[in-house]
Design a protein around this motif. Structure first.
Motif, PDB file in Angstrom:
ATOM      1  N   SER A 106       0.831  -1.206   0.000  1.00 20.98           N
ATOM      2  CA  SER A 106       0.000   0.000   0.000  1.00 20.98           C
ATOM      3  C   SER A 106       0.865   1.256   0.000  1.00 20.98           C
ATOM      4  N   ARG A 107       1.921   1.272   0.789  1.00 15.14           N
ATOM      5  CA  ARG A 107       2.816   2.431   0.824  1.00 15.14           C
ATOM      6  C   ARG A 107       3.595   2.569  -0.489  1.00 15.14           C
ATOM      7  N   ILE A 108       4.085   1.450  -1.014  1.00 14.70           N
ATOM      8  CA  ILE A 108       4.863   1.465  -2.255  1.00 14.70           C
ATOM      9  C   ILE A 108       4.018   1.970  -3.418  1.00 14.70           C
ATOM     10  N   VAL A 109       2.813   1.437  -3.558  1.00 17.03           N
ATOM     11  CA  VAL A 109       1.940   1.834  -4.658  1.00 17.03           C
ATOM     12  C   VAL A 109       1.518   3.299  -4.501  1.00 17.03           C
ATOM     13  N   ALA A 110       1.277   3.748  -3.279  1.00 20.61           N
ATOM     14  CA  ALA A 110       0.912   5.152  -3.060  1.00 20.61           C
ATOM     15  C   ALA A 110       2.030   6.091  -3.524  1.00 20.61           C
ATOM     16  N   VAL A 111       3.270   5.747  -3.221  1.00 20.13           N
ATOM     17  CA  VAL A 111       4.407   6.573  -3.661  1.00 20.13           C
ATOM     18  C   VAL A 111       4.499   6.560  -5.183  1.00 20.13           C
ATOM     19  N   ALA A 112       4.330   5.398  -5.793  1.00 18.64           N
ATOM     20  CA  ALA A 112       4.379   5.298  -7.257  1.00 18.64           C
ATOM     21  C   ALA A 112       3.262   6.126  -7.895  1.00 18.64           C
ATOM     22  N   GLU A 113       2.067   6.055  -7.329  1.00 14.00           N
ATOM     23  CA  GLU A 113       0.947   6.809  -7.882  1.00 14.00           C
ATOM     24  C   GLU A 113       1.169   8.314  -7.764  1.00 14.00           C
ATOM     25  N   ARG A 114       1.734   8.776  -6.652  1.00 15.63           N
ATOM     26  CA  ARG A 114       2.047  10.208  -6.512  1.00 15.63           C
ATOM     27  C   ARG A 114       3.056  10.643  -7.569  1.00 15.63           C
ATOM     28  N   ARG A 115       4.062   9.798  -7.809  1.00 14.87           N
ATOM     29  CA  ARG A 115       5.050  10.120  -8.846  1.00 14.87           C
ATOM     30  C   ARG A 115       4.397  10.151 -10.227  1.00 14.87           C
ATOM     31  N   MET A 116       3.446   9.255 -10.480  1.00 13.60           N
ATOM     32  CA  MET A 116       2.747   9.243 -11.766  1.00 13.60           C
ATOM     33  C   MET A 116       1.956  10.535 -11.965  1.00 13.60           C
ATOM     34  N   LEU A 117       1.358  11.054 -10.907  1.00  8.24           N
ATOM     35  CA  LEU A 117       0.595  12.298 -11.001  1.00  8.24           C
ATOM     36  C   LEU A 117       1.502  13.494 -11.264  1.00  8.24           C
ATOM     37  N   LYS A 118       2.694  13.476 -10.677  1.00 11.14           N
ATOM     38  CA  LYS A 118       3.636  14.592 -10.855  1.00 11.14           C
ATOM     39  C   LYS A 118       4.247  14.608 -12.248  1.00 11.14           C
ATOM     40  N   ALA A 119       4.485  13.426 -12.805  1.00 16.89           N
ATOM     41  CA  ALA A 119       5.156  13.343 -14.106  1.00 16.89           C
ATOM     42  C   ALA A 119       4.487  12.258 -14.951  1.00 16.89           C
ATOM     43  N   PRO A 120       3.301  12.560 -15.499  1.00 20.13           N
ATOM     44  CA  PRO A 120       2.582  11.556 -16.288  1.00 20.13           C
ATOM     45  C   PRO A 120       3.426  11.030 -17.456  1.00 20.13           C
ATOM     46  N   GLY A 121       3.362   9.723 -17.650  1.00 18.71           N
ATOM     47  CA  GLY A 121       4.069   9.102 -18.763  1.00 18.71           C
ATOM     48  C   GLY A 121       5.532   8.809 -18.513  1.00 18.71           C
ATOM     49  N   THR A 122       6.057   9.261 -17.382  1.00 17.20           N
ATOM     50  CA  THR A 122       7.457   9.024 -17.055  1.00 17.20           C
ATOM     51  C   THR A 122       7.592   7.671 -16.352  1.00 17.20           C
ATOM     52  N   PRO A 123       8.538   6.836 -16.758  1.00 20.35           N
ATOM     53  CA  PRO A 123       8.729   5.555 -16.078  1.00 20.35           C
ATOM     54  C   PRO A 123       8.996   5.768 -14.580  1.00 20.35           C
ATOM     55  N   ILE A 124       8.399   4.918 -13.770  1.00 16.60           N
ATOM     56  CA  ILE A 124       8.532   5.030 -12.326  1.00 16.60           C
ATOM     57  C   ILE A 124       9.454   3.919 -11.830  1.00 16.60           C
ATOM     58  N   ALA A 125      10.606   4.308 -11.335  1.00 21.93           N
ATOM     59  CA  ALA A 125      11.574   3.370 -10.750  1.00 21.93           C
ATOM     60  C   ALA A 125      11.882   3.885  -9.347  1.00 21.93           C
ATOM     61  N   LEU A 126      11.224   3.303  -8.352  1.00 23.33           N
ATOM     62  CA  LEU A 126      11.376   3.754  -6.973  1.00 23.33           C
ATOM     63  C   LEU A 126      12.696   3.277  -6.386  1.00 23.33           C
ATOM     64  N   THR A 127      13.327   4.167  -5.633  1.00 23.26           N
ATOM     65  CA  THR A 127      14.570   3.836  -4.931  1.00 23.26           C
ATOM     66  C   THR A 127      14.374   4.108  -3.440  1.00 23.26           C
ATOM     67  N   ALA A 128      15.370   3.801  -2.657  1.00 19.99           N
ATOM     68  CA  ALA A 128      15.289   4.040  -1.211  1.00 19.99           C
ATOM     69  C   ALA A 128      15.005   5.507  -0.901  1.00 19.99           C
ATOM     70  N   ALA A 129      15.503   6.415  -1.720  1.00 20.66           N
ATOM     71  CA  ALA A 129      15.316   7.854  -1.491  1.00 20.66           C
ATOM     72  C   ALA A 129      13.840   8.252  -1.557  1.00 20.66           C
ATOM     73  N   ASP A 130      13.018   7.509  -2.272  1.00 21.49           N
ATOM     74  CA  ASP A 130      11.598   7.827  -2.369  1.00 21.49           C
ATOM     75  C   ASP A 130      10.840   7.588  -1.069  1.00 21.49           C
ATOM     76  N   PHE A 131      11.453   6.906  -0.118  1.00 20.28           N
ATOM     77  CA  PHE A 131      10.779   6.544   1.118  1.00 20.28           C
ATOM     78  C   PHE A 131      11.366   7.225   2.350  1.00 20.28           C
ATOM     79  N   CYS A 132      12.237   8.196   2.129  1.00 20.44           N
ATOM     80  CA  CYS A 132      12.863   8.931   3.237  1.00 20.44           C
ATOM     81  C   CYS A 132      11.998  10.100   3.666  1.00 20.44           C
TER      82      CYS A 132
END
Length: 90
Positions: free
Chosen positions: A64-90
């Motif tokens: 739930s936390r991982i998908v929420a972060v990915a979805e927020r990134r999708m809203l900020k930059a539509p169409g941009t590939p989402i590759a989450l790293t440790a920095a996304d959860f700090c």
């Protein structure tokens, strides 16, 4: 085959255990995303040298936390590939 070739309904371990690939959806748009193994180790209790089964369990436990972060990134930059790293959860 690249990870962008096929949307997979179920999360899967990819790139020789270096990431988990999953699908996130925002506003009727689905995109294949990934989370790095290092992020799972640092923020989701994945033990070092864990096997693929345990890696998928760590993903499922934090999904739930991982998908929420990915979805927020999708809203900020539509169409941009989402590759989450440790920095996304700090």
């Amino acid at each position: 085959m690249t990870m962008d070739d096929v949307l997979t309904a179920e999360p899967c371990v990819y790139s020789e255990g270096k990431m988990v690939v999953f699908v996130a959806s925002v506003r009727n748009h689905s995109m294949q995303c990934s989370i790095a193994r290092a992020a799972l180790e640092q923020h989701f209790w994945l033990p070092p040298n864990a096997d693929n089964r345990r890696m998928l369990k760590a993903f499922a436990d934090g999904k739930s936390r991982i998908v929420a972060v990915a979805e927020r990134r999708m809203l900020k930059a539509p169409g941009t590939p989402i590759a989450l790293t440790a920095a996304d959860f700090c």
